[in-house]
Design a protein around this motif. Structure first.
Motif, PDB file in Angstrom:
ATOM      1  N   SER A 103       0.869  -1.322  -0.063  1.00 12.52           N
ATOM      2  CA  SER A 103      -0.174   0.030   0.079  1.00 12.52           C
ATOM      3  C   SER A 103       0.929   1.168  -0.023  1.00 12.52           C
ATOM      4  O   SER A 103       0.692   2.169  -0.747  1.00 12.52           O
ATOM      5  CB  SER A 103      -0.933  -0.039   1.166  1.00 12.52           C
ATOM      6  N   ALA A 104       1.888   1.290   0.738  1.00 12.19           N
ATOM      7  CA  ALA A 104       2.955   2.448   0.789  1.00 12.19           C
ATOM      8  C   ALA A 104       3.444   2.527  -0.604  1.00 12.19           C
ATOM      9  O   ALA A 104       3.598   3.726  -0.960  1.00 12.19           O
ATOM     10  CB  ALA A 104       3.891   2.081   1.927  1.00 12.19           C
ATOM     11  N   LYS A 105       3.940   1.624  -1.192  1.00  8.05           N
ATOM     12  CA  LYS A 105       4.559   1.489  -2.556  1.00  8.05           C
ATOM     13  C   LYS A 105       3.441   2.123  -3.633  1.00  8.05           C
ATOM     14  O   LYS A 105       4.026   2.990  -4.458  1.00  8.05           O
ATOM     15  CB  LYS A 105       4.704   0.176  -3.029  1.00  8.05           C
ATOM     16  N   PHE A 106       2.024   1.905  -3.243  1.00  7.83           N
ATOM     17  CA  PHE A 106       1.161   2.479  -4.277  1.00  7.83           C
ATOM     18  C   PHE A 106       0.911   3.904  -3.836  1.00  7.83           C
ATOM     19  O   PHE A 106       0.069   4.429  -4.681  1.00  7.83           O
ATOM     20  CB  PHE A 106      -0.020   1.789  -4.296  1.00  7.83           C
ATOM     21  N   GLY A 107       1.510   4.306  -2.691  1.00  3.14           N
ATOM     22  CA  GLY A 107       1.291   5.727  -2.246  1.00  3.14           C
ATOM     23  C   GLY A 107      -0.100   6.127  -1.705  1.00  3.14           C
ATOM     24  O   GLY A 107      -0.404   7.504  -1.834  1.00  3.14           O
ATOM     25  N   ASP A 108      -0.856   5.194  -1.260  1.00  6.76           N
ATOM     26  CA  ASP A 108      -2.096   5.704  -0.572  1.00  6.76           C
ATOM     27  C   ASP A 108      -2.545   4.703   0.564  1.00  6.76           C
ATOM     28  O   ASP A 108      -1.612   3.685   0.758  1.00  6.76           O
ATOM     29  CB  ASP A 108      -3.248   5.709  -1.843  1.00  6.76           C
ATOM     30  N   SER A 109      -3.709   4.835   1.372  1.00  9.70           N
ATOM     31  CA  SER A 109      -3.973   4.026   2.247  1.00  9.70           C
ATOM     32  C   SER A 109      -4.547   2.721   1.924  1.00  9.70           C
ATOM     33  O   SER A 109      -5.050   2.527   0.716  1.00  9.70           O
ATOM     34  CB  SER A 109      -4.849   4.662   3.249  1.00  9.70           C
TER      35      SER A 109
ATOM     36  N   GLY B  32       1.221   3.952  14.651  1.00  8.49           N
ATOM     37  CA  GLY B  32       1.051   2.578  13.875  1.00  8.49           C
ATOM     38  C   GLY B  32       1.531   2.647  12.426  1.00  8.49           C
ATOM     39  O   GLY B  32       2.559   3.071  12.220  1.00  8.49           O
ATOM     40  N   ASP B  33       0.779   2.214  11.385  1.00  8.82           N
ATOM     41  CA  ASP B  33       1.117   2.362  10.227  1.00  8.82           C
ATOM     42  C   ASP B  33       0.222   3.325   9.131  1.00  8.82           C
ATOM     43  O   ASP B  33      -0.833   3.360   9.382  1.00  8.82           O
ATOM     44  CB  ASP B  33       0.766   0.915   9.396  1.00  8.82           C
ATOM     45  N   PRO B  34       0.778   4.179   8.509  1.00 11.60           N
ATOM     46  CA  PRO B  34       0.145   5.296   7.745  1.00 11.60           C
ATOM     47  C   PRO B  34      -0.780   4.714   6.707  1.00 11.60           C
ATOM     48  O   PRO B  34      -1.893   5.515   6.344  1.00 11.60           O
ATOM     49  CB  PRO B  34       1.093   5.990   6.835  1.00 11.60           C
ATOM     50  N   THR B  35      -0.937   3.526   6.455  1.00  7.76           N
ATOM     51  CA  THR B  35      -1.942   2.957   5.464  1.00  7.76           C
ATOM     52  C   THR B  35      -3.187   2.291   6.068  1.00  7.76           C
ATOM     53  O   THR B  35      -4.070   2.062   5.433  1.00  7.76           O
ATOM     54  CB  THR B  35      -1.175   1.684   4.468  1.00  7.76           C
ATOM     55  N   ILE B  36      -3.073   2.288   7.449  1.00  5.02           N
ATOM     56  CA  ILE B  36      -4.199   1.671   7.949  1.00  5.02           C
ATOM     57  C   ILE B  36      -5.068   2.660   9.058  1.00  5.02           C
ATOM     58  O   ILE B  36      -4.435   2.999  10.174  1.00  5.02           O
ATOM     59  CB  ILE B  36      -3.937   0.550   8.736  1.00  5.02           C
ATOM     60  N   TYR B  37      -6.092   3.352   8.770  1.00  4.54           N
ATOM     61  CA  TYR B  37      -6.987   4.374   9.181  1.00  4.54           C
ATOM     62  C   TYR B  37      -6.015   5.498  10.135  1.00  4.54           C
ATOM     63  O   TYR B  37      -6.217   5.738  10.945  1.00  4.54           O
ATOM     64  CB  TYR B  37      -7.535   3.404  10.495  1.00  4.54           C
ATOM     65  N   SER B  38      -5.112   6.098   9.394  1.00  4.71           N
ATOM     66  CA  SER B  38      -4.271   6.753   9.814  1.00  4.71           C
ATOM     67  C   SER B  38      -5.045   8.226   9.335  1.00  4.71           C
ATOM     68  O   SER B  38      -5.454   8.400   8.243  1.00  4.71           O
ATOM     69  CB  SER B  38      -2.578   7.006   9.419  1.00  4.71           C
ATOM     70  N   THR B  39      -4.741   9.285   9.973  1.00  7.35           N
ATOM     71  CA  THR B  39      -5.019  10.725   9.502  1.00  7.35           C
ATOM     72  C   THR B  39      -4.220  11.284   8.674  1.00  7.35           C
ATOM     73  O   THR B  39      -4.457  12.263   7.844  1.00  7.35           O
ATOM     74  CB  THR B  39      -5.541  11.734  10.845  1.00  7.35           C
ATOM     75  N   TYR B  40      -2.853  10.755   8.627  1.00  9.69           N
ATOM     76  CA  TYR B  40      -1.840  11.343   7.875  1.00  9.69           C
ATOM     77  C   TYR B  40      -2.117  11.317   6.287  1.00  9.69           C
ATOM     78  O   TYR B  40      -1.893  12.224   5.704  1.00  9.69           O
ATOM     79  CB  TYR B  40      -0.539  10.729   7.868  1.00  9.69           C
ATOM     80  N   ILE B  41      -2.926  10.285   6.099  1.00 12.15           N
ATOM     81  CA  ILE B  41      -3.149  10.110   4.647  1.00 12.15           C
ATOM     82  C   ILE B  41      -4.178  11.300   3.937  1.00 12.15           C
ATOM     83  O   ILE B  41      -3.812  11.515   2.887  1.00 12.15           O
ATOM     84  CB  ILE B  41      -4.116   8.751   4.495  1.00 12.15           C
ATOM     85  N   TYR B  42      -4.603  11.789   4.731  1.00  7.21           N
ATOM     86  CA  TYR B  42      -5.740  13.042   4.246  1.00  7.21           C
ATOM     87  C   TYR B  42      -4.558  13.993   3.877  1.00  7.21           C
ATOM     88  O   TYR B  42      -5.037  14.851   2.937  1.00  7.21           O
ATOM     89  CB  TYR B  42      -6.734  13.481   5.326  1.00  7.21           C
TER      90      TYR B  42
END
Lengths: 228, 228
Positions: A136-142, B101-111
């Motif tokens: 998922s990190a590689k694809f650049g999104d959650s 945790g991890d930025p790809t799982i329910y993180s607010t970072y992603i927004y």
């Protein structure tokens, strides 16, 4: 005093995705146990070596498991692996058994772990980054946001049933039935992304259902977001 | 040349569960962006500080998001956070935004990540260990084996529906409706384990459905294995 077993998750491929704790534990262990017949053929060992080149100076123990789905044969192999480790623990040595990804998610380490615990020894799990997070990190999104559930689905599961679930689906190691998976995804109008050998030198990325090949390698992972 | 944003997953609580890449990225970044009004009140910052005490010598940017479920208000806050970061990126600075945790799982970072990408800047996700993997390691066993699916379920999901799924269920942040969850688990004869504040100094472990309290703290996580 008997030594302790550590199940060390080396993550999905990039040596830098190993945790500080994994590196520290590898350095501290007397013996490094490696899944396979030969360290140079072990993916987990090559990842560990990338983060800790001096690993080759450590005492090594090779743990082989046959390529079979026969549970009896597999369980015998895990038992034999556990016994080889326990011999070292009895000598007071600490043993770090390397495992790809995270030891809590579909790892074969856990069967050795359970045997060793059952025989009265201490064993500890050292986490690694799961492959689906790295992809998922590689694809650049959650993978998932807010109220979306996440479903991690092993290859044996029926793909049609998996696609009925809401949220994000991760298909693990579906390489052997990729042609069927691709057809079902197309029939249902699902957009999927796939990575083979994530973080490794031979990594391949497929950004849409159409790009997904008919055959994949063992370390493939497919991510399906909400239906269109 | 504009700088780059890094979304740095600091893992679930134990600073040693940060990855080598996360530590290296924190050290290399010009600015550390911290979710919250105050670094000392930020759980992510405290974890990062545990692995990298010199982090307090870096330039800091605080990113506040209001405690609301109003998407419009939240999106405005993420946009504002992204703009503050972009100002630094325009100065050629690299910015590392810490996230639990991890930025790809329910993180607010992603927004924030999506806003920054949309505005034409580069942003990269640096993985962290997801809380559910750390919880499973703490319990000393796997989350899933062989052909078991894994379902990660946010609090908003109906617990009854989740329990119908085969395999292992992880309930994220179900603290606010823990009483209801506990009652449903008991009615259905499900064995569950729960951890609050995994890997943090105030960690609490509940090893059975009966032990689970009626109220939990925000960082609670419940694991339900196959039904009895």
């Amino acid at each position: 005093m008997a030594g302790k077993l550590y199940g060390i998750g080396v993550g999905p491929g990039d040596p830098e995705l190993m945790t500080l704790k994994a590196l520290k534990t590898m350095k501290a262990c007397d013996v490094i146990a490696i899944p396979g017949k030969n360290p140079s053929e072990s993916v987990a060992y090559r990842i560990a070596e990338g983060a800790y080149p001096e690993i080759n100076e450590k005492e090594q123990l090779l743990i082989t498991t046959p390529m079979t789905k026969d549970l009896k044969v597999l369980n015998d192999a895990y038992k034999k692996g556990a016994e080889a480790i326990e011999k070292l623990l009895d000598e007071g040595k600490s043993v770090g058994l390397l495992t790809l990804g995270d030891p809590t998610i579909y790892s074969t380490y856990i069967y050795v772990h359970r045997n060793v615990i059952q025989d009265g020894y201490e064993a500890e799990i050292i986490n690694g980054i799961p492959s689906f997070c790295a992809v998922s990190a590689k694809f650049g999104d959650s993978l998932v946001d807010r109220d979306e559930p996440l479903h991690v689905i092993p290859a044996s599961y029926q793909i049609e049933d998996a696609l009925e679930l809401p949220g994000t689906k991760v298909l693990m190691k579906a390489a052997s039935k990729l042609s069927e998976v691709k057809q079902t995804l197309k029939e249902q109008g699902c957009q999927a992304m796939m990575i083979e050998n994530c973080g490794m030198p031979d990594e391949k990325i497929y950004r849409s259902t159409d790009e997904i090949p008919e055959k994949g390698s063992y370390y493939s992972l497919t991510v399906i977001k909400n239906r269109k």
